[in-house]
Design a protein around this motif. Structure first.
Motif, PDB file in Angstrom:
ATOM      1  N   LEU A 148      29.866  73.168  59.100  1.00 21.93           N
ATOM      2  CA  LEU A 148      31.042  73.293  58.234  1.00 21.93           C
ATOM      3  C   LEU A 148      31.381  71.983  57.532  1.00 21.93           C
ATOM      4  O   LEU A 148      32.538  71.747  57.185  1.00 21.93           O
ATOM      5  N   ALA A 149      30.389  71.139  57.303  1.00 20.87           N
ATOM      6  CA  ALA A 149      30.644  69.904  56.560  1.00 20.87           C
ATOM      7  C   ALA A 149      31.184  70.243  55.175  1.00 20.87           C
ATOM      8  O   ALA A 149      30.698  71.155  54.513  1.00 20.87           O
ATOM      9  N   GLY A 150      32.233  69.540  54.775  1.00 19.41           N
ATOM     10  CA  GLY A 150      32.858  69.785  53.482  1.00 19.41           C
ATOM     11  C   GLY A 150      34.016  70.768  53.525  1.00 19.41           C
ATOM     12  O   GLY A 150      34.678  70.995  52.513  1.00 19.41           O
ATOM     13  N   SER A 151      34.278  71.349  54.704  1.00 19.23           N
ATOM     14  CA  SER A 151      35.363  72.337  54.841  1.00 19.23           C
ATOM     15  C   SER A 151      36.607  71.754  55.495  1.00 19.23           C
ATOM     16  O   SER A 151      37.574  72.481  55.736  1.00 19.23           O
ATOM     17  N   GLU A 152      36.599  70.447  55.747  1.00 22.90           N
ATOM     18  CA  GLU A 152      37.663  69.858  56.571  1.00 22.90           C
ATOM     19  C   GLU A 152      39.055  69.992  55.965  1.00 22.90           C
ATOM     20  O   GLU A 152      40.052  70.064  56.682  1.00 22.90           O
ATOM     21  N   ASP A 153      39.170  70.044  54.631  1.00 24.36           N
ATOM     22  CA  ASP A 153      40.490  70.091  54.006  1.00 24.36           C
ATOM     23  C   ASP A 153      40.899  71.497  53.572  1.00 24.36           C
ATOM     24  O   ASP A 153      41.940  71.676  52.931  1.00 24.36           O
ATOM     25  N   LYS A 154      40.110  72.478  53.921  1.00 23.56           N
ATOM     26  CA  LYS A 154      40.464  73.860  53.607  1.00 23.56           C
ATOM     27  C   LYS A 154      41.453  74.396  54.636  1.00 23.56           C
ATOM     28  O   LYS A 154      41.503  73.937  55.783  1.00 23.56           O
ATOM     29  N   LEU A 155      42.217  75.380  54.222  1.00 25.10           N
ATOM     30  CA  LEU A 155      43.072  76.098  55.155  1.00 25.10           C
ATOM     31  C   LEU A 155      42.286  77.266  55.751  1.00 25.10           C
ATOM     32  O   LEU A 155      41.334  77.768  55.125  1.00 25.10           O
ATOM     33  N   PRO A 156      42.642  77.716  56.946  1.00 23.85           N
ATOM     34  CA  PRO A 156      41.916  78.830  57.554  1.00 23.85           C
ATOM     35  C   PRO A 156      41.855  80.077  56.673  1.00 23.85           C
ATOM     36  O   PRO A 156      40.874  80.828  56.739  1.00 23.85           O
ATOM     37  N   SER A 157      42.880  80.300  55.850  1.00 23.69           N
ATOM     38  CA  SER A 157      42.884  81.470  54.976  1.00 23.69           C
ATOM     39  C   SER A 157      41.749  81.458  53.961  1.00 23.69           C
ATOM     40  O   SER A 157      41.387  82.493  53.403  1.00 23.69           O
ATOM     41  N   ALA A 158      41.160  80.277  53.716  1.00 21.27           N
ATOM     42  CA  ALA A 158      40.059  80.150  52.767  1.00 21.27           C
ATOM     43  C   ALA A 158      38.695  80.341  53.429  1.00 21.27           C
ATOM     44  O   ALA A 158      37.670  80.276  52.746  1.00 21.27           O
ATOM     45  N   LEU A 159      38.682  80.589  54.732  1.00 23.24           N
ATOM     46  CA  LEU A 159      37.432  80.716  55.470  1.00 23.24           C
ATOM     47  C   LEU A 159      37.081  82.175  55.728  1.00 23.24           C
ATOM     48  O   LEU A 159      37.959  83.012  55.918  1.00 23.24           O
ATOM     49  N   SER A 160      35.799  82.459  55.763  1.00 25.48           N
ATOM     50  CA  SER A 160      35.331  83.774  56.191  1.00 25.48           C
ATOM     51  C   SER A 160      35.470  83.882  57.706  1.00 25.48           C
ATOM     52  O   SER A 160      35.742  82.893  58.401  1.00 25.48           O
ATOM     53  N   GLY A 161      35.236  85.098  58.224  1.00 24.59           N
ATOM     54  CA  GLY A 161      35.329  85.285  59.668  1.00 24.59           C
ATOM     55  C   GLY A 161      34.355  84.411  60.436  1.00 24.59           C
ATOM     56  O   GLY A 161      34.709  83.812  61.454  1.00 24.59           O
ATOM     57  N   GLY A 162      33.133  84.311  59.929  1.00 25.88           N
ATOM     58  CA  GLY A 162      32.150  83.477  60.596  1.00 25.88           C
ATOM     59  C   GLY A 162      32.496  82.005  60.541  1.00 25.88           C
ATOM     60  O   GLY A 162      32.277  81.264  61.506  1.00 25.88           O
ATOM     61  N   MET A 163      33.063  81.566  59.420  1.00 27.32           N
ATOM     62  CA  MET A 163      33.474  80.167  59.292  1.00 27.32           C
ATOM     63  C   MET A 163      34.624  79.852  60.231  1.00 27.32           C
ATOM     64  O   MET A 163      34.693  78.758  60.805  1.00 27.32           O
ATOM     65  N   LYS A 164      35.536  80.802  60.415  1.00 30.84           N
ATOM     66  CA  LYS A 164      36.636  80.590  61.357  1.00 30.84           C
ATOM     67  C   LYS A 164      36.104  80.422  62.779  1.00 30.84           C
ATOM     68  O   LYS A 164      36.585  79.581  63.550  1.00 30.84           O
ATOM     69  N   LYS A 165      35.095  81.243  63.133  1.00 30.81           N
ATOM     70  CA  LYS A 165      34.491  81.102  64.460  1.00 30.81           C
ATOM     71  C   LYS A 165      33.866  79.722  64.614  1.00 30.81           C
ATOM     72  O   LYS A 165      33.977  79.073  65.660  1.00 30.81           O
ATOM     73  N   ARG A 166      33.190  79.257  63.561  1.00 36.88           N
ATOM     74  CA  ARG A 166      32.567  77.936  63.614  1.00 36.88           C
ATOM     75  C   ARG A 166      33.632  76.840  63.763  1.00 36.88           C
ATOM     76  O   ARG A 166      33.443  75.884  64.512  1.00 36.88           O
ATOM     77  N   ALA A 167      34.731  76.984  63.020  1.00 45.74           N
ATOM     78  CA  ALA A 167      35.810  76.000  63.140  1.00 45.74           C
ATOM     79  C   ALA A 167      36.394  76.010  64.553  1.00 45.74           C
ATOM     80  O   ALA A 167      36.691  74.957  65.129  1.00 45.74           O
ATOM     81  N   GLY A 168      36.559  77.212  65.118  1.00 47.97           N
ATOM     82  CA  GLY A 168      37.030  77.302  66.493  1.00 47.97           C
ATOM     83  C   GLY A 168      36.066  76.661  67.467  1.00 47.97           C
ATOM     84  O   GLY A 168      36.476  76.046  68.462  1.00 47.97           O
ATOM     85  N   LEU A 169      34.781  76.778  67.178  1.00 44.95           N
ATOM     86  CA  LEU A 169      33.773  76.165  68.037  1.00 44.95           C
ATOM     87  C   LEU A 169      33.794  74.644  67.902  1.00 44.95           C
ATOM     88  O   LEU A 169      33.634  73.922  68.889  1.00 44.95           O
ATOM     89  N   ALA A 170      34.025  74.145  66.667  1.00 42.71           N
ATOM     90  CA  ALA A 170      34.164  72.699  66.478  1.00 42.71           C
ATOM     91  C   ALA A 170      35.331  72.162  67.298  1.00 42.71           C
ATOM     92  O   ALA A 170      35.241  71.104  67.919  1.00 42.71           O
ATOM     93  N   ARG A 171      36.430  72.895  67.293  1.00 39.76           N
ATOM     94  CA  ARG A 171      37.586  72.482  68.094  1.00 39.76           C
ATOM     95  C   ARG A 171      37.257  72.507  69.595  1.00 39.76           C
ATOM     96  O   ARG A 171      37.701  71.645  70.351  1.00 39.76           O
ATOM     97  N   ALA A 172      36.443  73.486  70.015  1.00 41.29           N
ATOM     98  CA  ALA A 172      36.100  73.602  71.434  1.00 41.29           C
ATOM     99  C   ALA A 172      35.277  72.418  71.932  1.00 41.29           C
ATOM    100  O   ALA A 172      35.336  72.077  73.111  1.00 41.29           O
ATOM    101  N   ILE A 173      34.517  71.772  71.042  1.00 41.78           N
ATOM    102  CA  ILE A 173      33.643  70.689  71.489  1.00 41.78           C
ATOM    103  C   ILE A 173      34.192  69.304  71.161  1.00 41.78           C
ATOM    104  O   ILE A 173      33.570  68.299  71.521  1.00 41.78           O
ATOM    105  N   VAL A 174      35.359  69.230  70.503  1.00 41.63           N
ATOM    106  CA  VAL A 174      35.823  67.943  69.985  1.00 41.63           C
ATOM    107  C   VAL A 174      36.117  66.936  71.102  1.00 41.63           C
ATOM    108  O   VAL A 174      35.988  65.731  70.909  1.00 41.63           O
ATOM    109  N   MET A 175      36.470  67.412  72.290  1.00 42.02           N
ATOM    110  CA  MET A 175      36.749  66.520  73.423  1.00 42.02           C
ATOM    111  C   MET A 175      35.511  66.253  74.287  1.00 42.02           C
ATOM    112  O   MET A 175      35.621  65.731  75.391  1.00 42.02           O
ATOM    113  N   GLU A 176      34.338  66.636  73.761  1.00 39.95           N
ATOM    114  CA  GLU A 176      33.081  66.470  74.493  1.00 39.95           C
ATOM    115  C   GLU A 176      33.156  67.120  75.879  1.00 39.95           C
ATOM    116  O   GLU A 176      32.951  66.456  76.906  1.00 39.95           O
ATOM    117  N   PRO A 177      33.418  68.411  75.929  1.00 41.43           N
ATOM    118  CA  PRO A 177      33.598  69.077  77.222  1.00 41.43           C
ATOM    119  C   PRO A 177      32.288  69.224  77.989  1.00 41.43           C
ATOM    120  O   PRO A 177      31.192  69.212  77.414  1.00 41.43           O
TER     121      PRO A 177
END
Length: 269
Positions: A148-177
């Motif tokens: 999702l490089a280049g999507s950092e300044d978009k709002l979730p409403s501008a994302l497709s369903g798959g992109m939202k899942k990817r963004a959620g996954l990025a959030r899941a790994i941000v703390m290096e779990p």
């Protein structure tokens, strides 16, 4: 993906959970009113593996995930994570353990009023003393990792369903779990987008060396990402083993589920 033969197919009799390097669920029970969702459930998740929990809707798969990190409190039973008894922890100790977990929620659970980068970096803002610039840099790094490089300044409403899942996954790994919990990661996605999410799960497990628990009723996804599978039905784990074990089992309830048949011991409703 980690080779399935590294993880035993049969390991329900754990012995001393304090000596187990992974997640151990012992005798876990949870009811909502008169409905028993989990009943003396036993399960182990080995360090470094991807365990997929399959089963029909309403069988308690998502509840199991929430119990592991005590987003819900069990009625009975114990949860052990790397030898630590989670069910006996204080709130402060529990919060420390939760930092080693990332979770992809079924609906991605993004805040509509925040940009994608702000959503991904929110947990860093709350739990670290990092500067805003460092938080944004880490958020962008994770977004690039999930495509999702280049999507950092978009709002979730501008994302497709798959992109939202990817963004959620990025959030899941941000703390290096060390652990990632996936709640129906392909639900609501078309087959091609769903397969891309499966590829990401495999990629993250391999590159980040995380331990993953995936709950799903999507067998195509399950076969692709799993090292082992466990089937949950009527509050119990009724079967577990490797992917090959699942493909070749004669267990009639498992066969009905993986073949998607209405007729069989599981019934229809």
């Amino acid at each position: 993906m980690v080779a399935a033969h590294r993880f035993p197919a049969v390991d329900m009799h754990l012995g001393d959970p304090a000596a187990f390097t992974g997640i151990a669920v012992q005798g876990l029970s949870k009811s909502f009113g008169p409905k028993a969702v989990l009943a003396a459930c036993d399960l182990t998740i080995h360090k470094g593996e991807t365990l997929v929990v399959i089963g029909r809707s309403g069988q308690g798969k998502s509840v199991l995930l929430k119990l592991i990190v005590r987003l819900l409190e069990p009625d009975a039973g114990d949860i052990w994570i790397e030898g630590r008894q989670v069910t006996a922890m204080s709130r402060s100790a529990l919060m420390h353990v939760r930092k080693s977990f990332g979770m992809l929620f079924q609906g991605a659970a993004l805040f509509d009023s925040m940009t994608v980068a702000e959503n991904v970096g929110l947990i860093l803002q709350e739990h670290t003393d990092w500067t805003p610039a460092r938080i944004r840099a880490r958020a962008c790094e994770c977004l690039e990792l999930v495509g999702l490089a280049g999507s950092e300044d978009k709002l979730p409403s501008a994302l497709s369903g798959g992109m939202k899942k990817r963004a959620g996954l990025a959030r899941a790994i941000v703390m290096e779990p060390q652990y990632i919990l996936y709640d129906e990661p392909t639900t609501g996605l078309d087959p091609i987008t769903g397969d891309a999410i499966n590829d990401l799960i495999v990629k993250l497990q391999r590159e980040l060396n995380v331990t993953s628990i995936v709950v799903t009723h999507d067998m195509q996804s399950a076969y692709k990402v799993a090292d082992r599978m466990a089937m949950l039905n009527d509050g119990h784990i009724i079967f577990h083993g490797t992917v090959d074990d699942v493909r070749t089992t004669e267990h009639q309830a498992v066969r009905q589920f993986i073949e998607g048949r209405a007729e069989g011991p599981l019934g229809v409703f």
